[in-house]
Scaffold this active site. Structure first.
Site, short mmCIF file in Angstrom:
data_model
loop_
_atom_site.label_atom_id
_atom_site.label_comp_id
_atom_site.label_asym_id
_atom_site.label_seq_id
_atom_site.Cartn_x
_atom_site.Cartn_y
_atom_site.Cartn_z
CE LYS A 52 1.94 0.11 -1.08
NZ LYS A 52 1.83 -1.02 -0.37
CD GLN A 96 -0.06 -2.74 1.99
OE1 GLN A 96 0.06 -2.28 1.01
NE2 GLN A 96 0.42 -2.35 3.08
CG ASP A 119 6.91 -4.86 -0.87
OD1 ASP A 119 7.15 -3.70 -1.01
OD2 ASP A 119 5.97 -5.51 -0.53
#
Ligand code: NAD
Length: 281
Positions: A52, A96, A119
């Site tokens: 990422k 995460q 997200d």
């Protein structure tokens, strides 16, 4: 049969985003920023976060990873999120997953303000998506959606079957397909005859986590098949679709690896850019 090349599509998307970030920099004299919080030392999480960060830098985003040991207190994480919520240089915040057991995932998700929830997990974003309003959309289903649209720009009236009903994949996928006027069936572990349901799909999206569950004789001729699964078995990494069988029947299919996976990270970058743009309105 068309092999849907997720690697290539993700590279195209990153290139588009790179140009967009340059234009945003010229206009606002600043670039979108993505901050990732990584807790603990799980190997897959470390790899995802490294990828990422690399991709974010490649498209010109300001990228930061904040790491904590697995025994970090929940309060420390929530305080850090509060701080990032108020930081104007941060457009998107991602924590995460999975989290250590002592940290409440729901609390963490709900502490990130919806405007920075790259997200798309915050209940406000989930609600906005299901109401058809503007929202951040979870990265993996967004990637699937972009691949499907590339194959079939007009989805109106198509029959879509989504296998799996997770908040991460199946449910948001269903909403995206509904928005495109598909007739959507969502199936799951309690579905009575999965084969029969899959056979109805012009589009089948499998997000289950069972290696090669969807077989060749479950798929209608000329269907588009999107395989979200990533399963490690003796012969290597396979998806939720029996690729060798299904690729003989389907019109188009995503491979595993090299299909949906690369699109997920590219969509995270896209979400970060979108959050930045909304914050400048
Ligand atoms: P999950 O475990 O949260 O959900 C799985 C879903 O499958 C559940 O809704 C369950 O009802 C359904 N299911 C289980 N057994 C079934 C059966 N026999 N028949 C029909 N449905 C059944 O999983 P998830 O987080 O949605 O992930 C699914 C898969 O996608 C996993 O392999 C995961 O590794 C992969 N994944 C890939 C990416 C990517 O970027 N490509 C991202 C996230 C997850």
């Amino acid at each position: 049969m068309i092999l849907i090349d997720g690697k290539k599509e993700a590279a195209n998307l990153r290139l588009e985003l790179k140009k967009e970030v340059l234009a945003l920099k010229a206009k606002y004299n600043k670039v979108p920023g993505l901050t990732v919080i990584l807790i603990g030392d799980l190997a897959p999480s470390q790899i995802y976060v490294r990828n990422k960060e690399k991709s974010a830098k490649e498209v010109g985003l300001k990228s930061e990873v904040i790491k904590y040991p697995s025994n970090v207190e929940e309060k420390t994480i929530l305080n850090k999120i509060d701080e990032l919520n108020k930081d104007d240089t941060v457009s998107g915040i991602l924590v995460q997953l999975p989290l250590p057991k002592h940290i409440d995932k729901k609390k963490v998700i709900e502490t990130i303000i919806p405007e920075k929830d790259v997200d798309g997990f915050h209940p406000v974003n989930v609600g906005n998506l299901s109401s058809g309003y503007e929202s951040s959309v979870p990265c993996t289903p967004l990637g699937c959606y972009l691949l499907i649209k590339k194959m079939e720009p007009n989805l109106s009236g198509k029959k879509a079957v989504v296998v799996g009903r997770s908040n991460l994949n199946g449910k948001p996928m269903t909403q995206l397909l509904l928005k495109e006027n598909c007739t959507v069936t969502i199936t799951h572990s309690k579905t009575k005859d999965l084969k029969e349901e899959c056979l109805k799909g012009d589009i089948v999206v499998a997000a289950v986590g069972i290696p090669e569950l969807v077989k060749g004789d479950w798929i209608k001729k000329d269907a588009i098949v999107i395989d979200v699964g990533i399963n490690k078995i003796d012969k290597g990494i396979v998806g939720d679709v029996a690729f060798d069988e299904v690729s003989k029947i389907a019109k188009a299919i995503t491979p595993v690896p090299g299909g949906v996976g690369p699109m997920t990270i590219a969509c995270l970058l896209k979400n970060t850019v979108e959050c930045f743009k909304r914050s400048q309105r």
